[in-house]
Design a protein around this motif. Structure first.
Motif, PDB file in Angstrom:
ATOM      1  N   PRO A   1      -1.001 -13.311 -12.877  1.00 40.88           N
ATOM      2  CA  PRO A   1      -1.019 -12.402 -11.580  1.00 40.88           C
ATOM      3  C   PRO A   1      -1.898 -11.174 -11.771  1.00 40.88           C
ATOM      4  O   PRO A   1      -1.878 -10.545 -12.509  1.00 40.88           O
ATOM      5  CB  PRO A   1       1.134 -12.039 -11.974  1.00 40.88           C
ATOM      6  N   TRP A   2      -1.728 -11.161 -10.383  1.00 35.87           N
ATOM      7  CA  TRP A   2      -3.121 -10.032  -9.598  1.00 35.87           C
ATOM      8  C   TRP A   2      -1.928  -9.173  -8.639  1.00 35.87           C
ATOM      9  O   TRP A   2      -1.867 -10.006  -7.724  1.00 35.87           O
ATOM     10  CB  TRP A   2      -4.028 -10.068  -9.568  1.00 35.87           C
ATOM     11  N   ILE A   3      -1.346  -8.239  -8.850  1.00 33.79           N
ATOM     12  CA  ILE A   3      -0.536  -7.508  -8.249  1.00 33.79           C
ATOM     13  C   ILE A   3      -1.469  -6.864  -6.908  1.00 33.79           C
ATOM     14  O   ILE A   3      -2.162  -5.429  -6.936  1.00 33.79           O
ATOM     15  CB  ILE A   3       0.109  -6.254  -8.602  1.00 33.79           C
TER      16      ILE A   3
ATOM     17  N   ILE B   1       7.704  -4.571  -6.805  1.00 32.48           N
ATOM     18  CA  ILE B   1       8.180  -5.595  -7.389  1.00 32.48           C
ATOM     19  C   ILE B   1       8.878  -4.466  -9.134  1.00 32.48           C
ATOM     20  O   ILE B   1       8.293  -3.709  -9.479  1.00 32.48           O
ATOM     21  CB  ILE B   1       7.217  -6.257  -8.243  1.00 32.48           C
ATOM     22  N   ARG B   2       9.817  -5.381 -10.320  1.00 33.12           N
ATOM     23  CA  ARG B   2       9.701  -4.952 -11.082  1.00 33.12           C
ATOM     24  C   ARG B   2       9.739  -6.090 -12.136  1.00 33.12           C
ATOM     25  O   ARG B   2       9.558  -7.227 -11.447  1.00 33.12           O
ATOM     26  CB  ARG B   2      11.395  -4.529 -11.394  1.00 33.12           C
TER      27      ARG B   2
ATOM     28  N   GLY C   1      -4.507  -7.748 -21.344  1.00 32.64           N
ATOM     29  CA  GLY C   1      -3.229  -7.064 -20.297  1.00 32.64           C
ATOM     30  C   GLY C   1      -3.064  -8.387 -19.937  1.00 32.64           C
ATOM     31  O   GLY C   1      -4.087 -10.133 -19.779  1.00 32.64           O
ATOM     32  N   GLN C   2      -1.966  -8.868 -19.249  1.00 34.79           N
ATOM     33  CA  GLN C   2      -0.961  -9.780 -19.007  1.00 34.79           C
ATOM     34  C   GLN C   2      -0.725  -9.906 -17.291  1.00 34.79           C
ATOM     35  O   GLN C   2      -0.634 -10.673 -16.899  1.00 34.79           O
ATOM     36  CB  GLN C   2       0.227  -9.778 -19.338  1.00 34.79           C
ATOM     37  N   THR C   3      -1.088  -8.744 -17.025  1.00 36.16           N
ATOM     38  CA  THR C   3      -1.234  -8.293 -15.883  1.00 36.16           C
ATOM     39  C   THR C   3      -2.165  -7.871 -15.033  1.00 36.16           C
ATOM     40  O   THR C   3      -2.249  -5.855 -15.668  1.00 36.16           O
ATOM     41  CB  THR C   3       0.053  -8.460 -14.390  1.00 36.16           C
ATOM     42  N   VAL C   4      -2.968  -8.065 -13.608  1.00 40.45           N
ATOM     43  CA  VAL C   4      -3.573  -6.460 -13.490  1.00 40.45           C
ATOM     44  C   VAL C   4      -2.936  -5.686 -11.682  1.00 40.45           C
ATOM     45  O   VAL C   4      -2.378  -6.825 -10.965  1.00 40.45           O
ATOM     46  CB  VAL C   4      -5.228  -7.410 -13.045  1.00 40.45           C
ATOM     47  N   LEU C   5      -3.295  -4.226 -11.938  1.00 39.11           N
ATOM     48  CA  LEU C   5      -2.707  -3.568 -10.641  1.00 39.11           C
ATOM     49  C   LEU C   5      -3.559  -3.933  -9.982  1.00 39.11           C
ATOM     50  O   LEU C   5      -4.431  -2.996 -10.928  1.00 39.11           O
ATOM     51  CB  LEU C   5      -2.034  -2.656 -11.767  1.00 39.11           C
TER      52      LEU C   5
END
Length: 485
Positions: A231-233, A277-278, A190-194
């Protein structure tokens, strides 16, 4: 040669075909599954405070609790945050594309806060913007022998076919199960956590005068192994509210808002608790379940405007994050999302949202595409019905916190529920292109990661375009003779 038929016959066949296609896309589904898996290890026990997972980095006033999030609307900026325990120290971030040379630097801000008798360390937030897409950056924070170095990768430029892999985690906490979830996610690619809310569960630690604050510190050090590198969103849950009048603390989200900043102003939001965000090919909208959301409130007004800014030609994937699930068949928190469903569900359908991720319920559940918007008090369907235009609703409040699993599902399983299981785990959504993505829910019970639920998710926007083209094709064909693919 295909025999000619009358125009009336052609239209009848056309209507029958369209009805078949639409009904098949909605109703061709398997009966819902309630998993019978029973976990056998690892109760919801806190990791001891002397565990290496909470280790304070070496060196005087060394930066700790490092975490990054997206810093703008389109993915060309990050916000880097950290804490220094003893004194403010520098708020500067040095960064570059080489491990041996930092060509750039940015200055951030520093602040601290008190919570009852707890006084936080010095919390730094630094915006780095003007970054290049699809580039690995190395960064350095702190001073002299106490400095620390990390890296992050920027996303590809906004493009409808940009592939990207998101992790989805909720209700994490700081138990051994939390550690299992985090470690398994970090192996997923995974590249970014939601993140769908409920971070540290610090509000449950009221054993001494300062435990509520200290447990924010331990959690920040615990997740740093991931949050410092991607990044963690963030979205906020009920455990971030921390409304504790018996301690004189009545400002909601006080600790969370000081520690976890978001790029809300980039999406014209008036609050860090809701924003958008996009990233790559996805437009991600974060909602606040515990802020006013009825008609004409700031969040309602903002969401209405944000849906108007979504450009599915550039970001075909539309994802919603919120803490309280709209559809939930667990006894825990049953029907708590009904008010926000009544307010926003019709918008989710109108704007063709692909998937809504939520937490709150400490179990996993996935819905079919269904809606409950037809009832208008006096007439219409009074129950959820299949709806090809509706999003898929997925609850991933199973990160591993000390409150334990929500093991009591309602019986019988409702028609809208496709799969449910009371286990700990995390999800991944791997976007392949503008038309489809691969989703996995991974159980991490008994110390192993098991891909337990998976499916191919088709973009609502491009699927609807395909249906329109198909309809036009058959309308044109019906004028002369019927053709087949």
């Amino acid at each position: 040669m295909m025999p000619k038929v009358s125009r009336t016959q052609s239209l009848l066949v056309l209507l029958a075909f369209i009805s078949f296609v639409l009904l098949s896309s909605v109703n061709s589904r398997n009966a819902g599954i309630t998993s019978t898996f029973i976990r056998s290890e690892w109760p919801s026990v806190d990791i001891p405070l002397d565990n290496d997972a909470f280790a304070v980095p070496k060196g005087h006033n060394a930066p700790q609790q490092v975490h990054i999030t997206q810093g703008d609307y389109d993915g060309k900026a990050v916000i880097i945050s950290w804490v220094t325990a003893d004194e403010p120290g520098p708020s500067k971030v040095q960064y570059g594309t080489s491990t041996t040379r930092y060509d750039f630097f940015a200055e951030g801000t520093v602040r601290n806060y008190t919570f009852y008798k707890y006084k936080s360390g010095y919390i730094h937030h630094c915006l780095i913007d003007g970054l290049k897409y699809n580039t690995k950056y190395y960064y350095k924070i702190g001073s002299s022998d106490s400095s620390r170095e990390f890296w992050f990768q920027t996303p590809p430029k906004i493009d409808p076919d940009a592939p990207y892999k998101f992790g989805i985690i909720g209700d994490l906490g700081q138990t051994y199960n939390s550690l299992s979830t985090l470690e398994h996610y970090m192996q997923s690619g995974g590249q970014t956590v939601l993140f769908v809310g409920d971070l540290s569960y610090a509000d449950r630690y009221e054993y001494t005068d300062v435990d509520v604050g200290l447990r924010w510190d331990t959690w920040g050090r615990f997740v740093e192994q991931s949050t410092a590198y991607q990044p963690w969103i963030w979205s906020a849950g009920n455990h971030e509210i921390e409304y504790m009048p018996h301690m004189g603390e009545v400002i909601p989200f006080k600790s969370y808002l000081h520690r976890y900043t978001t790029p809300y102003m980039a999406s014209k939001s008036s609050s860090p608790l809701w924003y958008a965000i996009r990233r790559a090919s996805a437009h991600i909208i974060v909602l606040s379940s515990y802020s006013p959301f009825v008609k004409y409130t700031p969040q309602w007004m903002w969401l209405k405007e944000e849906f108007g800014r979504v450009d599915r030609e550039k970001t075909p994937w539309l994802i919603i994050l919120m803490h309280v699930p709209i559809y939930n068949s667990n006894e825990a928190h049953y029907m708590e999302g009904e008010s926000i469903r009544a307010e926003f569900e019709s918008w989710f359908i109108r704007y063709k949202v692909d998937v809504v991720f939520a937490g709150h319920v400490h179990a996993y559940e996935r819905s079919y595409r269904i809606s409950n918007i037809r009832y208008n008090v006096t007439s219409g369907d009074r129950y959820p019905v299949p709806d090809k235009l509706a999003p898929v609703y997925i609850t991933v409040g199973d990160g591993g916190n000390q409150e334990g699993l929500a093991g009591r599902f309602r019986d019988p399983q409702p028609d809208y529920s496709a799969f449910r299981e009371a286990s700990y785990g995390h999800s991944t959504l791997e976007i392949k292109n503008r038309t489809h993505a691969i989703y996995h829910w991974n159980r991490n019970d008994d110390g192993k990661k098991v891909a337990t639920d998976s499916f191919i998710l088709h973009s609502q926007y491009w699927a609807s375009n395909r249906r329109r083209k198909l309809k036009k094709h058959y309308l044109r064909s019906a004028v002369g003779h019927i053709t087949t693919y």
